[in-house]
Design an enzyme around this catalytic site. Sequence first.
Site, PDB file in Angstrom:
ATOM      1  N   SER A 279       0.793  -1.229   0.000  1.00 57.51           N
ATOM      2  CA  SER A 279       0.000   0.000   0.000  1.00 57.51           C
ATOM      3  C   SER A 279       0.828   1.283   0.000  1.00 57.51           C
ATOM      4  O   SER A 279       1.513   1.564  -0.968  1.00 57.51           O
ATOM      5  CB  SER A 279      -0.925  -0.060   1.213  1.00 57.51           C
ATOM      6  OG  SER A 279      -1.844   0.958   1.158  1.00 57.51           O
TER       7      SER A 279
ATOM      8  N   ASP B  99      -3.790   6.075  -2.720  1.00 60.51           N
ATOM      9  CA  ASP B  99      -2.525   5.528  -2.229  1.00 60.51           C
ATOM     10  C   ASP B  99      -2.108   4.355  -3.120  1.00 60.51           C
ATOM     11  O   ASP B  99      -2.739   4.100  -4.153  1.00 60.51           O
ATOM     12  CB  ASP B  99      -2.616   5.131  -0.741  1.00 60.51           C
ATOM     13  CG  ASP B  99      -3.455   3.890  -0.527  1.00 60.51           C
ATOM     14  OD1 ASP B  99      -4.286   3.573  -1.398  1.00 60.51           O
ATOM     15  OD2 ASP B  99      -3.288   3.219   0.506  1.00 60.51           O
TER      16      ASP B  99
ATOM     17  N   ASP C 186      -6.821   2.025  -1.683  1.00 65.09           N
ATOM     18  CA  ASP C 186      -7.872   1.914  -0.669  1.00 65.09           C
ATOM     19  C   ASP C 186      -7.997   3.174   0.173  1.00 65.09           C
ATOM     20  O   ASP C 186      -8.783   3.227   1.109  1.00 65.09           O
ATOM     21  CB  ASP C 186      -7.707   0.647   0.207  1.00 65.09           C
ATOM     22  CG  ASP C 186      -6.381   0.569   0.922  1.00 65.09           C
ATOM     23  OD1 ASP C 186      -5.603   1.536   0.849  1.00 65.09           O
ATOM     24  OD2 ASP C 186      -6.136  -0.477   1.563  1.00 65.09           O
TER      25      ASP C 186
ATOM     26  N   GLU D 183     -10.549   6.879   8.574  1.00 63.07           N
ATOM     27  CA  GLU D 183      -9.337   7.327   9.250  1.00 63.07           C
ATOM     28  C   GLU D 183      -8.973   8.667   8.619  1.00 63.07           C
ATOM     29  O   GLU D 183      -9.307   8.917   7.449  1.00 63.07           O
ATOM     30  CB  GLU D 183      -8.202   6.321   9.031  1.00 63.07           C
ATOM     31  CG  GLU D 183      -8.479   4.993   9.704  1.00 63.07           C
ATOM     32  CD  GLU D 183      -7.300   4.030   9.589  1.00 63.07           C
ATOM     33  OE1 GLU D 183      -6.719   3.717  10.618  1.00 63.07           O
ATOM     34  OE2 GLU D 183      -6.983   3.601   8.476  1.00 63.07           O
TER      35      GLU D 183
ATOM     36  N   ASN E  92      -6.381   9.567   7.450  1.00 66.98           N
ATOM     37  CA  ASN E  92      -5.543   9.359   6.260  1.00 66.98           C
ATOM     38  C   ASN E  92      -6.341   9.022   4.995  1.00 66.98           C
ATOM     39  O   ASN E  92      -5.767   8.783   3.944  1.00 66.98           O
ATOM     40  CB  ASN E  92      -4.468   8.297   6.536  1.00 66.98           C
ATOM     41  CG  ASN E  92      -5.059   6.919   6.837  1.00 66.98           C
ATOM     42  OD1 ASN E  92      -6.190   6.621   6.453  1.00 66.98           O
ATOM     43  ND2 ASN E  92      -4.295   6.081   7.527  1.00 66.98           N
TER      44      ASN E  92
ATOM     45  N   ARG F 118       2.490   6.468  18.991  1.00 66.19           N
ATOM     46  CA  ARG F 118       2.136   5.036  18.895  1.00 66.19           C
ATOM     47  C   ARG F 118       3.084   4.366  17.893  1.00 66.19           C
ATOM     48  O   ARG F 118       3.540   5.009  16.934  1.00 66.19           O
ATOM     49  CB  ARG F 118       0.675   4.845  18.472  1.00 66.19           C
ATOM     50  CG  ARG F 118       0.303   5.517  17.169  1.00 66.19           C
ATOM     51  CD  ARG F 118      -1.091   5.141  16.719  1.00 66.19           C
ATOM     52  NE  ARG F 118      -1.151   3.788  16.192  1.00 66.19           N
ATOM     53  CZ  ARG F 118      -0.848   3.450  14.940  1.00 66.19           C
ATOM     54  NH1 ARG F 118      -0.427   4.361  14.059  1.00 66.19           N
ATOM     55  NH2 ARG F 118      -0.930   2.203  14.547  1.00 66.19           N
TER      56      ARG F 118
ATOM     57  N   SER G 298       3.964   2.278  14.756  1.00 69.98           N
ATOM     58  CA  SER G 298       3.255   1.944  13.520  1.00 69.98           C
ATOM     59  C   SER G 298       3.123   0.428  13.405  1.00 69.98           C
ATOM     60  O   SER G 298       3.981  -0.314  13.859  1.00 69.98           O
ATOM     61  CB  SER G 298       4.041   2.484  12.328  1.00 69.98           C
ATOM     62  OG  SER G 298       3.656   1.803  11.148  1.00 69.98           O
ATOM     63  N   GLY G 299       2.052  -0.011  12.784  1.00 68.20           N
ATOM     64  CA  GLY G 299       1.882  -1.437  12.526  1.00 68.20           C
ATOM     65  C   GLY G 299       2.238  -1.806  11.101  1.00 68.20           C
ATOM     66  O   GLY G 299       2.065  -2.956  10.691  1.00 68.20           O
TER      67      GLY G 299
HETATM   68  C1  G16 Z   1      -2.829   0.553   6.658  1.00 61.99           C
HETATM   69  C2  G16 Z   1      -4.110   0.299   7.399  1.00 61.99           C
HETATM   70  C3  G16 Z   1      -4.716   1.600   7.855  1.00 61.99           C
HETATM   71  C4  G16 Z   1      -3.699   2.374   8.704  1.00 61.99           C
HETATM   72  C5  G16 Z   1      -2.381   2.513   7.943  1.00 61.99           C
HETATM   73  C6  G16 Z   1      -1.284   3.065   8.829  1.00 61.99           C
HETATM   74  O1  G16 Z   1      -3.118   1.338   5.542  1.00 61.99           O
HETATM   75  O2  G16 Z   1      -4.996  -0.403   6.561  1.00 61.99           O
HETATM   76  O3  G16 Z   1      -5.875   1.327   8.575  1.00 61.99           O
HETATM   77  O4  G16 Z   1      -4.179   3.629   9.015  1.00 61.99           O
HETATM   78  O5  G16 Z   1      -1.933   1.247   7.497  1.00 61.99           O
HETATM   79  O6  G16 Z   1      -1.110   2.201   9.929  1.00 61.99           O
HETATM   80  P1  G16 Z   1       0.080   2.344  10.942  1.00 61.99           P
HETATM   81  O7  G16 Z   1      -0.009   3.742  11.481  1.00 61.99           O
HETATM   82  O8  G16 Z   1      -0.165   1.299  11.994  1.00 61.99           O
HETATM   83  O9  G16 Z   1       1.358   2.158  10.179  1.00 61.99           O
HETATM   84  P2  G16 Z   1      -2.516   0.993   4.107  1.00 61.99           P
HETATM   85  O10 G16 Z   1      -3.200   1.947   3.200  1.00 61.99           O
HETATM   86  O11 G16 Z   1      -1.039   1.193   4.216  1.00 61.99           O
HETATM   87  O12 G16 Z   1      -2.905  -0.444   3.893  1.00 61.99           O
END
Ligand code: G16
Length: 538
Positions: free
Chosen positions: A62, A272, A276, A366, A368, A494, A496-497
Amino acid sequence: KTLGYMKSAHHPKPVGLVLQYGTAGFRTCAKKLDHIMFRMGLLATLRSKKTKATIGVMVTASHNPEEDNGVKLVDPMGEMVTPAWEGYATELANAEQEGLLPTLKDLIEREAIDMAQEANVFVGKDTRCSSESLSKAVMDGVCALGGHYNGLVTTPQLHYLVCCQNTQGRYGEATIKGYYQKLSQAFIQLTKNVPNRTDDQKTLLVDGANGIGALKVSEMETYLKKELQLSLFNDGSSGKLNHLCGADFVKVQQRAPKGVEISAGERCCSYDGDADRIVYYYTDSASRFHLLDGDKIATLISTYLKDLLTQAGLDLQIAVVQTAYANGSSTRYLEDVMKVIVRCTKTGVKHLHHAAQEFDIGIYFEANGHGTVLFSKLAEEKIQQLARDSNANDERKRAAFTLHNTINLINQTVGDAMSDMLLIEAVLAIRGMTVQQWDAIYTDLPNRQLKVKVADRRVIDTTDAERRTVRPEGLQEAIDLLVKKYRRARSFVRPSGTEDVVRVYAEADTQVGSVSWHPALLLIYVVSSPRDDNGAFL
Ligand code: G16
C-alpha cells in the site's frame, strides 16, 4: 502433505526472522517475504476449507515505499481476516523450517479442518516489481492444497470480488467488469438529474500514486460515460510508486504531490499505492494549499446521509467512527453541530469496520483517507421498503431511491478510493457544492504528524484507543506536561503497525510562532531519549 512440505523447501524461512501480522497484515522489505507469501497461501487455503468459502490474499504494501511489500488476508464477506486467524498467521510465519509441518498439523486439528473440503483462493497484487514473484509464492502455497484466481487488482477490488463470489452474485457480479458497471451505473443514476452541471464540475484531477489505482481508474472511466472526466497524473508511466505523491504523502506533508500543475480552486484527489485510501485538496487564489482528508470526507458524507434520512422520514441511527488521528475540530463538529454519535477506535480499518457494524449506518474514516460506509441489513430493508411503498409521498420516495443508489455506489467491504471518489463527486454534484464550500464546513486545528525511527518501537505500549501510552514509564507524563501548555492541544505517540517507525501526532489551536510545532518536536526528543533495559528514561 508431502507436496506442501517439498514446496516449502523452495520458499525457505531465514533462520531467526520474526514478523508479526500487523495493522494490515505482514509488511516489510520485499526481500524478506518469500516464505511468508508461501505460508499465507497455505493458510488462506486452510481458511477456505474451514469456511467453505472463497478467501482473498492481497500482495501489496500500500502506502509503503516501492522496496517494501506485504500481504493481507480477506475473509468471505470481503472483511479482514478474524483476529484468531491473524494469530495463526503469525505462528505459521515464524515457525522455523522444520517446525512448519507440526504447526500446520496443530492448526488443522485445533480448527477441526476437513482436508477433503475444496478450497478457492483469489490472489490479488499491486504493481510493485516484487509483487509478481511474491504472488507466485502465494500461488505455490495455494496449489499445494487447492484452487486459485490471479490478477492485478486494487485491494478494494479483491475484497469486492471475494464478497460477490461468496454471496453468489447478490452483492454484485464477481468480475472486474461487474465492479465497474455496478459503481458507474449507481453514479450515473445519482447525477443524471442534477441540473446544469458544468464541465468544471464534471472534471477532476486524480493522482494515481504511480500505482495500481492509476491503471484501474482509467479502465473505469469509459463506463462513466463522460459524467465524470478524469485528468490522471502520476499514472505509473514514469514516476516511482508513492514517491512524492499519493494519499499518504499529501496527508502527512500537507502539500500537493509532484507531477501536476493545479489552478486555483481546481478539485484534485490522491489515491494511495493500492487504492484503498483517498484525500482531496485544492489551492486557493493566494496559492495556499487546502487538504480535505478522511475527517472532511466523513463529515460531508454524514451531512448528506443525515439529510436524506430526514427527507425519507426514516428513523435510522447514524454514527461516525474515527481514530486518535481525527482532527479535534471534526469530532467537535460531528458531536456538537451534527449531533451524531462518534466512536474512536485503534488505528487499522479492521477496528473501525467492526465498530461501524454496530449501527444502522456506520460511517468510518481514518484521517488518512481510509474508509467507507456500512448499512445494516435492517437499514437496507427499510430503504428498499420505502422505495416500493406506493403510499409514500414523492419527496420520501425520491430520498429512498437516492439512498438506494448511494448504497450501490459504496464498496461496503472496505475503504475504496475509486468508490469513495465517485461518492464524493456525486454528493458535491447533488448538493451543488464547490470544494471550497465543502472545506468551509469546519476549520481544522493546525496539526503535524511525524515518523521517528527508534531502536525498538515495541517498547511503546498504548491504551484508550492509542490516545495514551502506558509504557515506557514517564512518557505519558512528559506528553501531558507539554500538551497542557497549549489551548485545544492533543498529542500522542504510537508504534506503527506497517512501518518500522513510531508515529507522533500533535494538534493545537494555533501555529503562530510555530507554537504547535513544539509538542511534536519535544516529543521526538522524548521518544528518542536513551532508556535503561526496562524502558525507563535515563
Ligand atoms: C494501513 C491500514 C490503515 C492504517 C495505515 C497506517 O493502511 O490499513 O488502517 O491507518 O496502514 O497504519 P500504521 O499507522 O499502523 O502504520 P494501508 O493503506 O497502508 O494499507
